[in-house]
Design an enzyme around this catalytic site. Sequence first.
Site, PDB file in Angstrom:
ATOM      1  N   LYS A  22       0.848  -1.207   0.000  1.00 31.48           N
ATOM      2  CA  LYS A  22       0.000   0.000   0.000  1.00 31.48           C
ATOM      3  C   LYS A  22       0.878   1.249   0.000  1.00 31.48           C
ATOM      4  CE  LYS A  22      -1.760   1.494   4.066  1.00 31.48           C
ATOM      5  NZ  LYS A  22      -1.535   2.905   4.433  1.00 31.48           N
ATOM      6  N   ASN A  23       1.907   1.250   0.859  1.00 32.79           N
ATOM      7  CA  ASN A  23       2.690   2.476   1.060  1.00 32.79           C
ATOM      8  C   ASN A  23       3.745   2.712  -0.002  1.00 32.79           C
ATOM      9  OD1 ASN A  23       1.067   2.985   3.207  1.00 32.79           O
ATOM     10  ND2 ASN A  23       2.565   2.463   4.785  1.00 32.79           N
ATOM     11  N   CYS A 116      -5.523  12.636  13.280  1.00 34.80           N
ATOM     12  CA  CYS A 116      -5.440  11.204  12.959  1.00 34.80           C
ATOM     13  C   CYS A 116      -5.385  10.485  14.311  1.00 34.80           C
ATOM     14  CB  CYS A 116      -4.173  10.956  12.149  1.00 34.80           C
ATOM     15  SG  CYS A 116      -3.699   9.234  12.081  1.00 34.80           S
ATOM     16  N   ARG A 121       0.612  14.164  13.489  1.00 34.50           N
ATOM     17  CA  ARG A 121       1.137  13.925  12.132  1.00 34.50           C
ATOM     18  C   ARG A 121       1.176  15.208  11.297  1.00 34.50           C
ATOM     19  NH1 ARG A 121      -1.274   8.432   9.906  1.00 34.50           N
ATOM     20  NH2 ARG A 121       0.598   8.520   8.602  1.00 34.50           N
ATOM     21  N   ASP A 304       4.598   0.294  12.183  1.00 30.11           N
ATOM     22  CA  ASP A 304       3.376  -0.316  11.631  1.00 30.11           C
ATOM     23  C   ASP A 304       3.217  -1.774  12.032  1.00 30.11           C
ATOM     24  OD1 ASP A 304       3.417   1.518   8.465  1.00 30.11           O
ATOM     25  OD2 ASP A 304       2.898   2.078  10.515  1.00 30.11           O
ATOM     26  N   ARG A 396      -8.631  -0.524   4.695  1.00 31.31           N
ATOM     27  CA  ARG A 396      -7.755   0.485   4.090  1.00 31.31           C
ATOM     28  C   ARG A 396      -6.425  -0.127   3.678  1.00 31.31           C
ATOM     29  NH1 ARG A 396      -7.035   5.878   7.237  1.00 31.31           N
ATOM     30  NH2 ARG A 396      -5.735   6.031   5.408  1.00 31.31           N
TER      31      ARG A 396
HETATM   32  C1  EPZ Z   1       4.264   6.849   6.644  1.00 28.43           C
HETATM   33  O1  EPZ Z   1       3.484   7.860   7.241  1.00 28.43           O
HETATM   34  C2  EPZ Z   1       3.342   5.656   6.459  1.00 28.43           C
HETATM   35  N1  EPZ Z   1       2.252   6.017   5.562  1.00 28.43           N
HETATM   36  C3  EPZ Z   1       2.790   5.211   7.821  1.00 28.43           C
HETATM   37  O2  EPZ Z   1       2.013   4.058   7.596  1.00 28.43           O
HETATM   38  C4  EPZ Z   1       3.962   4.859   8.724  1.00 28.43           C
HETATM   39  O3  EPZ Z   1       3.463   4.522   9.992  1.00 28.43           O
HETATM   40  C5  EPZ Z   1       4.911   6.058   8.837  1.00 28.43           C
HETATM   41  O4  EPZ Z   1       5.341   6.465   7.507  1.00 28.43           O
HETATM   42  C6  EPZ Z   1       6.152   5.742   9.658  1.00 28.43           C
HETATM   43  O5  EPZ Z   1       6.834   4.681   9.088  1.00 28.43           O
HETATM   44  C7  EPZ Z   1       2.495   6.041   4.227  1.00 28.43           C
HETATM   45  O6  EPZ Z   1       3.591   5.769   3.756  1.00 28.43           O
HETATM   46  C8  EPZ Z   1       1.337   6.386   3.339  1.00 28.43           C
HETATM   47  P1  EPZ Z   1       6.334  10.090   8.824  1.00 28.43           P
HETATM   48  P2  EPZ Z   1       4.071   9.371   7.329  1.00 28.43           P
HETATM   49  O7  EPZ Z   1       6.245  11.386   8.108  1.00 28.43           O
HETATM   50  O8  EPZ Z   1       4.946   9.642   6.171  1.00 28.43           O
HETATM   51  C9  EPZ Z   1       6.698  13.327  12.237  1.00 28.43           C
HETATM   52  C10 EPZ Z   1       0.165   2.678   7.820  1.00 28.43           C
HETATM   53  O9  EPZ Z   1      -0.189   2.059   8.816  1.00 28.43           O
HETATM   54  N2  EPZ Z   1       6.581  14.326  11.165  1.00 28.43           N
HETATM   55  O10 EPZ Z   1       7.463   9.168   8.483  1.00 28.43           O
HETATM   56  O11 EPZ Z   1       2.917  10.266   7.592  1.00 28.43           O
HETATM   57  C11 EPZ Z   1       5.421  12.515  12.425  1.00 28.43           C
HETATM   58  O12 EPZ Z   1       4.521  13.202  13.271  1.00 28.43           O
HETATM   59  C12 EPZ Z   1       0.605   4.110   7.930  1.00 28.43           C
HETATM   60  O13 EPZ Z   1       0.239   2.193   6.655  1.00 28.43           O
HETATM   61  C13 EPZ Z   1       6.665  15.674  11.481  1.00 28.43           C
HETATM   62  O14 EPZ Z   1       6.832  16.058  12.648  1.00 28.43           O
HETATM   63  O15 EPZ Z   1       4.971   9.290   8.628  1.00 28.43           O
HETATM   64  C14 EPZ Z   1       5.934  11.235  13.034  1.00 28.43           C
HETATM   65  O16 EPZ Z   1       6.107  11.418  14.425  1.00 28.43           O
HETATM   66  C15 EPZ Z   1       0.311   4.656   9.309  1.00 28.43           C
HETATM   67  N3  EPZ Z   1       6.568  16.592  10.479  1.00 28.43           N
HETATM   68  C16 EPZ Z   1       7.313  11.063  12.386  1.00 28.43           C
HETATM   69  O17 EPZ Z   1       7.656  12.352  11.846  1.00 28.43           O
HETATM   70  C17 EPZ Z   1       6.396  16.227   9.164  1.00 28.43           C
HETATM   71  O18 EPZ Z   1       6.323  17.120   8.285  1.00 28.43           O
HETATM   72  C18 EPZ Z   1       7.350  10.051  11.250  1.00 28.43           C
HETATM   73  O19 EPZ Z   1       6.276  10.379  10.391  1.00 28.43           O
HETATM   74  C19 EPZ Z   1       6.299  14.850   8.858  1.00 28.43           C
HETATM   75  C20 EPZ Z   1       6.410  13.919   9.870  1.00 28.43           C
END
Ligand code: EPZ
Length: 417
Positions: A22-23, A116, A121, A304, A396
């Site tokens: 998916k990702n 969320c 996020r 995840d 999803r």
């Molecule tokens: C991706 O989300 C995945 N989704 C998530 O999978 C996964 O849990 C996550 O990466 C971590 O591996 C997709 O790829 C579509 P991040 P993403 O930006 O990109 C902080 C699932 O279950 N952050 O890597 O949104 C954030 O709050 C989903 O399939 C900021 O502070 O995650 C988090 O604490 C759930 N500012 C950390 O970074 C930003 O601008 C990592 O988030 C961006 C992120």
Amino acid sequence: MEKLLISGGKKLRGSVRVSGAKNAALPIMASTILGHGTHKLRRVPNLRDVFTMGRLLEHLGAEFSLSDSTALINTEDIKGHEAPYDLVRTMRASVLVLGPLLARHGRARVSLPGGCAIGARPINLHLLGLQKMGALISLDKGYVNARTRRLRGANICFDIPTVTGTENLMMAATLAKGLTRLENAAREPEVIDLANALISAGARIEGAGESIIEIEGVKELNSLDYDIIPDRIEAGTFMAAAGITGGEIVMEGVNTEHIAAVVAKLQETGIKFQESEKGLVVRGPQHLRASDVKTMPYPGFPTDMQAQFMALMSVAEGTSVISETIFENRFMHVAELRRMGADINIEGSIATVKGVKSLKGAPVMATDLRASASLVVAALAARGETLIDRIYHLDRGYESIENKLRSLGARIERQKG
Ligand code: EPZ
């Protein structure tokens, strides 16, 4: 609302094929905005989120179809530049159209994703990076308005390795003027898959999978004809299901390299793995051993898989300490597991799980995608029946999970209405 009814206690046996990731599919679908003509993506999973991304692309003027795990996306006539709230709020990954729209049209109006279940996020790192590349960004009425004459290459250092942040900026940089350098970039296999897809369309990207990625902008990209990688989190979820039921399954199409940290951790609990010509054989032990885990960015143990691992440890011999370092509220499954008899104590971002002899079936509620997967894993081993409500969360990210589990001998059925 649909529910899943599971009668636990059956050892899983048989073979199951892992679907496409998916990702990886979501960012690669968004990247079709960068090119023209018809793109062909294979091994695209039949998931709610994939259809949401398909609807968003159609809203922008693309044509989208998915059949037999092959997606056809025609982005020749993409004129739109707005990602509306009603689509973005159902899927945060919609923010992945921001970089491509800016790169293609020089403008984008994308709703902020909103809250969320698992955490705030924010997307500040996405926006900071695009500003460094010359985008003028303003926020109004819950929307990000972004404009640029032409994006230019920049040096961007993420203070957190963000997966979709890395993907958004990588896509934007493919058509920017000059060289972009992403530092402290996310290293997930899905980031590498997006880079490989873009390279196959003519992008110039070095270092995907490392902490420093360099992208040299090009004039235009060709259309994609690409095979998505298998879903490592779906694979890990089925490994946990085999482990908790003491069963033995063969997983076809797993890329074990993508899931090495999960396999290593599951081996600590007594689950055995063996590569065979049919696929990866996964054997659950008579008794699971407790093991501690800390979620980390790739190549560490993925957040995840935290909820599914917690379900597994809830019936292990001993006490496991599970620490969630990525999201601030990713323990929504704990209250539901407790309803099934799990003995779990939470202190901030640390959960202490005391293994119990067995869980008991109960009516429970899914709250987010991986929390619902954790409830399925627990229900497969629980004594009696478990009824899981709000399984739209599950749909999803898992392609026909009840059919796959039923083919492995699970007593599971979807209740409509
Ligand atoms: C991706 O989300 C995945 N989704 C998530 O999978 C996964 O849990 C996550 O990466 C971590 O591996 C997709 O790829 C579509 P991040 P993403 O930006 O990109 C902080 C699932 O279950 N952050 O890597 O949104 C954030 O709050 C989903 O399939 C900021 O502070 O995650 C988090 O604490 C759930 N500012 C950390 O970074 C930003 O601008 C990592 O988030 C961006 C992120």
